[in-house]
Write a protein that holds these residues in place. Structure first.
Motif, PDB file in Angstrom:
ATOM      1  N   ASN A   7       0.848  -1.186   0.000  1.00  0.00           N
ATOM      2  CA  ASN A   7       0.000   0.000   0.000  1.00  0.00           C
ATOM      3  C   ASN A   7       0.883   1.234   0.000  1.00  0.00           C
ATOM      4  OD1 ASN A   7      -3.134  -0.345   0.430  1.00  0.00           O
ATOM      5  ND2 ASN A   7      -2.163  -2.024   1.558  1.00  0.00           N
ATOM      6  N   TYR A   8       0.684   2.099  -0.994  1.00  0.00           N
ATOM      7  CA  TYR A   8       1.433   3.350  -1.099  1.00  0.00           C
ATOM      8  C   TYR A   8       0.546   4.478  -0.588  1.00  0.00           C
ATOM      9  CZ  TYR A   8       4.263   0.403  -4.120  1.00  0.00           C
ATOM     10  OH  TYR A   8       5.037  -0.620  -4.607  1.00  0.00           O
ATOM     11  N   CYS A   9       0.988   5.153   0.478  1.00  0.00           N
ATOM     12  CA  CYS A   9       0.138   6.121   1.169  1.00  0.00           C
ATOM     13  C   CYS A   9       0.683   7.543   1.033  1.00  0.00           C
ATOM     14  CB  CYS A   9       0.037   5.780   2.654  1.00  0.00           C
ATOM     15  SG  CYS A   9      -0.542   4.115   2.995  1.00  0.00           S
ATOM     16  N   GLY A  10      -0.216   8.461   0.791  1.00  0.00           N
ATOM     17  CA  GLY A  10       0.110   9.883   0.771  1.00  0.00           C
ATOM     18  C   GLY A  10      -1.020  10.663   1.404  1.00  0.00           C
ATOM     19  N   TYR A  11      -0.853  11.962   1.496  1.00  0.00           N
ATOM     20  CA  TYR A  11      -1.912  12.792   2.079  1.00  0.00           C
ATOM     21  C   TYR A  11      -1.798  14.212   1.555  1.00  0.00           C
ATOM     22  CZ  TYR A  11       0.900  15.774   5.133  1.00  0.00           C
ATOM     23  OH  TYR A  11       1.769  16.724   5.613  1.00  0.00           O
ATOM     24  N   PHE A  12      -2.919  14.926   1.648  1.00  0.00           N
ATOM     25  CA  PHE A  12      -2.914  16.364   1.383  1.00  0.00           C
ATOM     26  C   PHE A  12      -4.098  16.989   2.098  1.00  0.00           C
ATOM     27  CE2 PHE A  12      -4.616  14.098  -2.381  1.00  0.00           C
ATOM     28  CZ  PHE A  12      -5.948  14.506  -2.350  1.00  0.00           C
ATOM     29  N   SER A  13      -4.010  18.288   2.329  1.00  0.00           N
ATOM     30  CA  SER A  13      -5.101  19.022   2.968  1.00  0.00           C
ATOM     31  C   SER A  13      -6.173  19.334   1.937  1.00  0.00           C
ATOM     32  CB  SER A  13      -4.571  20.321   3.582  1.00  0.00           C
ATOM     33  OG  SER A  13      -3.590  20.065   4.562  1.00  0.00           O
ATOM     34  N   ILE A  14      -7.408  19.380   2.398  1.00  0.00           N
ATOM     35  CA  ILE A  14      -8.524  19.739   1.519  1.00  0.00           C
ATOM     36  C   ILE A  14      -9.265  20.923   2.124  1.00  0.00           C
ATOM     37  CG2 ILE A  14      -8.796  17.457   0.481  1.00  0.00           C
ATOM     38  CD1 ILE A  14     -10.933  16.821   2.485  1.00  0.00           C
ATOM     39  N   PRO A  92     -10.570  13.981  10.214  1.00  0.00           N
ATOM     40  CA  PRO A  92     -10.850  15.289  10.823  1.00  0.00           C
ATOM     41  C   PRO A  92      -9.757  16.297  10.465  1.00  0.00           C
ATOM     42  CG  PRO A  92     -11.156  13.508  12.415  1.00  0.00           C
ATOM     43  CD  PRO A  92     -10.549  12.889  11.194  1.00  0.00           C
ATOM     44  N   HIS A  93     -10.081  17.556  10.643  1.00  0.00           N
ATOM     45  CA  HIS A  93      -9.163  18.665  10.355  1.00  0.00           C
ATOM     46  C   HIS A  93      -8.809  18.730   8.868  1.00  0.00           C
ATOM     47  CE1 HIS A  93      -8.541  19.717  14.595  1.00  0.00           C
ATOM     48  NE2 HIS A  93      -8.529  18.417  14.828  1.00  0.00           N
ATOM     49  N   ASP A  94      -9.735  18.260   8.022  1.00  0.00           N
ATOM     50  CA  ASP A  94      -9.605  18.412   6.564  1.00  0.00           C
ATOM     51  C   ASP A  94      -8.304  17.815   6.033  1.00  0.00           C
ATOM     52  OD1 ASP A  94     -12.062  19.681   6.343  1.00  0.00           O
ATOM     53  OD2 ASP A  94     -11.206  21.648   6.735  1.00  0.00           O
ATOM     54  N   ILE A  95      -8.030  16.583   6.435  1.00  0.00           N
ATOM     55  CA  ILE A  95      -6.896  15.826   5.914  1.00  0.00           C
ATOM     56  C   ILE A  95      -7.422  14.636   5.119  1.00  0.00           C
ATOM     57  CG2 ILE A  95      -4.936  14.344   6.531  1.00  0.00           C
ATOM     58  CD1 ILE A  95      -4.454  16.117   8.939  1.00  0.00           C
ATOM     59  N   LEU A  96      -6.925  14.466   3.905  1.00  0.00           N
ATOM     60  CA  LEU A  96      -7.285  13.312   3.084  1.00  0.00           C
ATOM     61  C   LEU A  96      -6.053  12.420   2.939  1.00  0.00           C
ATOM     62  CD1 LEU A  96      -9.478  13.197  -0.100  1.00  0.00           C
ATOM     63  CD2 LEU A  96      -7.349  11.905  -0.017  1.00  0.00           C
ATOM     64  N   ILE A  97      -6.181  11.194   3.418  1.00  0.00           N
ATOM     65  CA  ILE A  97      -5.136  10.185   3.267  1.00  0.00           C
ATOM     66  C   ILE A  97      -5.622   9.174   2.240  1.00  0.00           C
ATOM     67  CG2 ILE A  97      -3.820   8.359   4.434  1.00  0.00           C
ATOM     68  CD1 ILE A  97      -4.178   9.913   7.034  1.00  0.00           C
ATOM     69  N   TYR A  98      -4.746   8.719   1.388  1.00  0.00           N
ATOM     70  CA  TYR A  98      -5.141   7.719   0.391  1.00  0.00           C
ATOM     71  C   TYR A  98      -4.120   6.586   0.387  1.00  0.00           C
ATOM     72  CZ  TYR A  98      -1.625  10.202  -2.336  1.00  0.00           C
ATOM     73  OH  TYR A  98      -0.462  10.791  -2.740  1.00  0.00           O
ATOM     74  N   ALA A  99      -4.582   5.413  -0.025  1.00  0.00           N
ATOM     75  CA  ALA A  99      -3.732   4.234  -0.092  1.00  0.00           C
ATOM     76  C   ALA A  99      -3.961   3.528  -1.416  1.00  0.00           C
ATOM     77  CB  ALA A  99      -4.027   3.290   1.069  1.00  0.00           C
ATOM     78  N   ILE A 100      -2.905   3.326  -2.153  1.00  0.00           N
ATOM     79  CA  ILE A 100      -2.959   2.603  -3.435  1.00  0.00           C
ATOM     80  C   ILE A 100      -2.475   1.183  -3.167  1.00  0.00           C
ATOM     81  CG2 ILE A 100      -2.119   2.514  -5.807  1.00  0.00           C
ATOM     82  CD1 ILE A 100      -1.545   5.557  -5.528  1.00  0.00           C
ATOM     83  N   GLU A 101      -3.393   0.224  -3.228  1.00  0.00           N
ATOM     84  CA  GLU A 101      -3.057  -1.164  -2.901  1.00  0.00           C
ATOM     85  C   GLU A 101      -2.672  -1.922  -4.167  1.00  0.00           C
ATOM     86  OE1 GLU A 101      -5.065  -5.184  -0.939  1.00  0.00           O
ATOM     87  OE2 GLU A 101      -5.996  -3.224  -0.619  1.00  0.00           O
ATOM     88  N   THR A 102      -1.507  -2.548  -4.135  1.00  0.00           N
ATOM     89  CA  THR A 102      -0.984  -3.269  -5.304  1.00  0.00           C
ATOM     90  C   THR A 102      -0.526  -4.671  -4.914  1.00  0.00           C
ATOM     91  OG1 THR A 102       1.302  -2.534  -5.021  1.00  0.00           O
ATOM     92  CG2 THR A 102      -0.172  -1.087  -6.280  1.00  0.00           C
ATOM     93  N   GLU A 103      -0.417  -5.503  -5.933  1.00  0.00           N
ATOM     94  CA  GLU A 103       0.159  -6.836  -5.776  1.00  0.00           C
ATOM     95  C   GLU A 103       1.101  -7.095  -6.943  1.00  0.00           C
ATOM     96  OE1 GLU A 103      -2.834  -9.815  -5.583  1.00  0.00           O
ATOM     97  OE2 GLU A 103      -3.482  -9.312  -3.542  1.00  0.00           O
ATOM     98  N   ALA A 104       2.114  -7.929  -6.698  1.00  0.00           N
ATOM     99  CA  ALA A 104       3.037  -8.331  -7.763  1.00  0.00           C
ATOM    100  C   ALA A 104       3.700  -9.639  -7.365  1.00  0.00           C
ATOM    101  CB  ALA A 104       4.086  -7.249  -8.020  1.00  0.00           C
ATOM    102  N   GLU A 105       4.069 -10.426  -8.368  1.00  0.00           N
ATOM    103  CA  GLU A 105       4.766 -11.689  -8.147  1.00  0.00           C
ATOM    104  C   GLU A 105       6.056 -11.711  -8.955  1.00  0.00           C
ATOM    105  OE1 GLU A 105       2.155 -14.830  -9.241  1.00  0.00           O
ATOM    106  OE2 GLU A 105       0.979 -14.737  -7.390  1.00  0.00           O
TER     107      GLU A 105
END
Length: 420
Positions: A7-14, A92-105
């Protein structure tokens, strides 16, 4: 064959978290039965926050790509990746966190570290595609939907640098399932370190001038790794959380991804992102220390849970992540700065009060001198003693003033000598 779940996670304010989510994102809603079951393992307030049953907690939305199986080019070779889903967490506090879930073999373990080291870098996303590296399909499938969210909530175009508000890479939560039976405990430790730091697998044992030293590896793993069962071990670092497993069952993987990642890890990086942002606001000019201090106190009471689970393993994992993300250090820095600012404000307030008291003292002194001079005139009659009333008033006023100044000077001098 080895497999990686990352899972690749980032965030930004909205600007406004109350805006409706755009299609085709779908809300993730847990059933009351599932929530009740979670509350048998985790504290109710933590479950309510994480699963969205608390109006002041996290709200989750999910996007499943239409074409999840993609091919990217890394070091001139095609690599197949599955983008399973993208999850957005409205905090809360107008924070958006996202997660890009991947798989690989892959048969070659270096292919797995090559994937994570390339996909987590904002620089690589911004780079022009070439024969050596081409992430076009990953950008189209996973990055562009996140950029669209940024534009939807903020009303401005999203540059690649906006994907992570502070920093230059995604945080990575990864589970690697690979055969470990024939490896010694030391070899497993080295492999865990190499996956956690996304280094070349086998590079440590190369023992050349570019190899990482034994001392550094032990320093990183000391206090940052966990190994409770023989079939897995983990290490928590500032930018990654890595589980190296062998023959993981499906339910094991579900627990790590749905509980330990989606609840514990996401909650901790929310705390980290918020504290980092609050520290930045505090250091800005014209900040209101009292208001920020109050906001921090409310935040800590509502979202910094002292305990999250009735079981030992989630608590161990939460403590590891907390330590790796340096959350306590972030809190200590903030509290220290607030305390210093309050001390500075108190000194300024004391200085202003002392100036006011000095001014009032001077007025009182001059009033006392005048009253005493008038009393002496009535008792002695300046005109009879000095031949002139005005001269008498001036002489006795000056004498009394000099006497008061001399006494004050003598007292201050004695105080300084006593301090020495």
């Amino acid at each position: 064959m080895s497999k990686i779940h990352a899972n690749y996670c980032g965030y930004f304010s909205i600007k406004n978290s109350d805006i409706a989510f755009p299609a085709p994102w779908q809300p993730v809603v847990e059933s009351e039965r599932d929530i009740a079951e979670y509350k048998q393992y985790y504290y109710p307030e933590f479950v309510d926050f994480s699963l969205g049953s608390n109006t002041n907690g996290c709200r989750r939305y999910r996007l499943t790509p239409a074409e999840s199986n993609i091919t990217v080019t890394l070091k001139f070779a095609p690599v197949e990746i599955t983008v399973k889903r993208i999850t957005a967490y409205i905090m809360p506090h107008d924070i958006l966190i996202y997660a890009i879930e991947t798989e690989a073999e892959a048969d070659d373990l270096n292919t797995l570290t090559l994937i994570t080291s390339h996909l987590r870098s904002i620089y690589n996303i911004d780079s022009e595609p070439s024969e050596k590296t081409d992430l076009t399909r990953f950008i189209e499938t996973a990055i562009n939907p996140v950029k669209a969210l940024f534009t939807h909530f903020n009303g401005t175009e999203c540059a690649s640098g906006d994907l992570v508000e502070k920093g230059n890479k995604f945080k990575v939560f990864q589970v690697i399932d690979t055969p470990l039976e024939e490896l010694s405990a030391e070899e497993r430790k080295i492999m865990l370190f190499e996956f956690g730091t996304m280094s070349v697998i086998g590079g440590f044992n190369a023992n050349d001038i570019h190899s990482i030293t034994q001392e550094y590896m032990e320093e990183v793993l000391d206090g940052s790794s966990i190994s409770i069962y023989n079939n897995w071990s983990g290490v928590a670092l500032l930018d990654s959380f890595t589980i190296l497993a062998c023959q993981f069952k499906e339910y094991n993987l579900d627990t790590w991804l749905n509980d330990y990642f989606s609840m514990i890890y996401i909650h901790n990086i929310f705390i980290k992102f918020y504290l980092f942002r609050l520290n930045e606001r505090f250091r800005a000019e014209n900040c209101n220390t009292d208001a920020l201090g109050t906001e921090f106190a409310i935040f800590e009471r509502n979202y910094c849970f002292k305990k999250i689970s009735y079981n030992f393993l989630p608590l161990e994992i939460a403590q590891m992540i907390d330590k790796a993300l340096e959350i306590n250090e972030e809190k200590e820095i903030l509290c220290h700065e607030i305390e210093l600012e309050n001390q500075r404000n108190e000194k300024e307030s004391d200085k202003r009060m002392n100036n006011l008291l000095f001014f009032l003292t001077c007025i009182t002194m001059f009033s006392t001198v005048w009253d005493a001079t008038c009393l002496l005139d009535q008792l002695l009659s300046y005109e009879g003693v000095m031949g002139d009333t005005v001269t008498g008033y001036r002489t006795f006023s000056l004498a009394l003033s000099l006497l008061i100044v001399f006494v004050a000077f003598f007292i201050l001098r004695r105080r300084k000598e006593n301090k020495k």
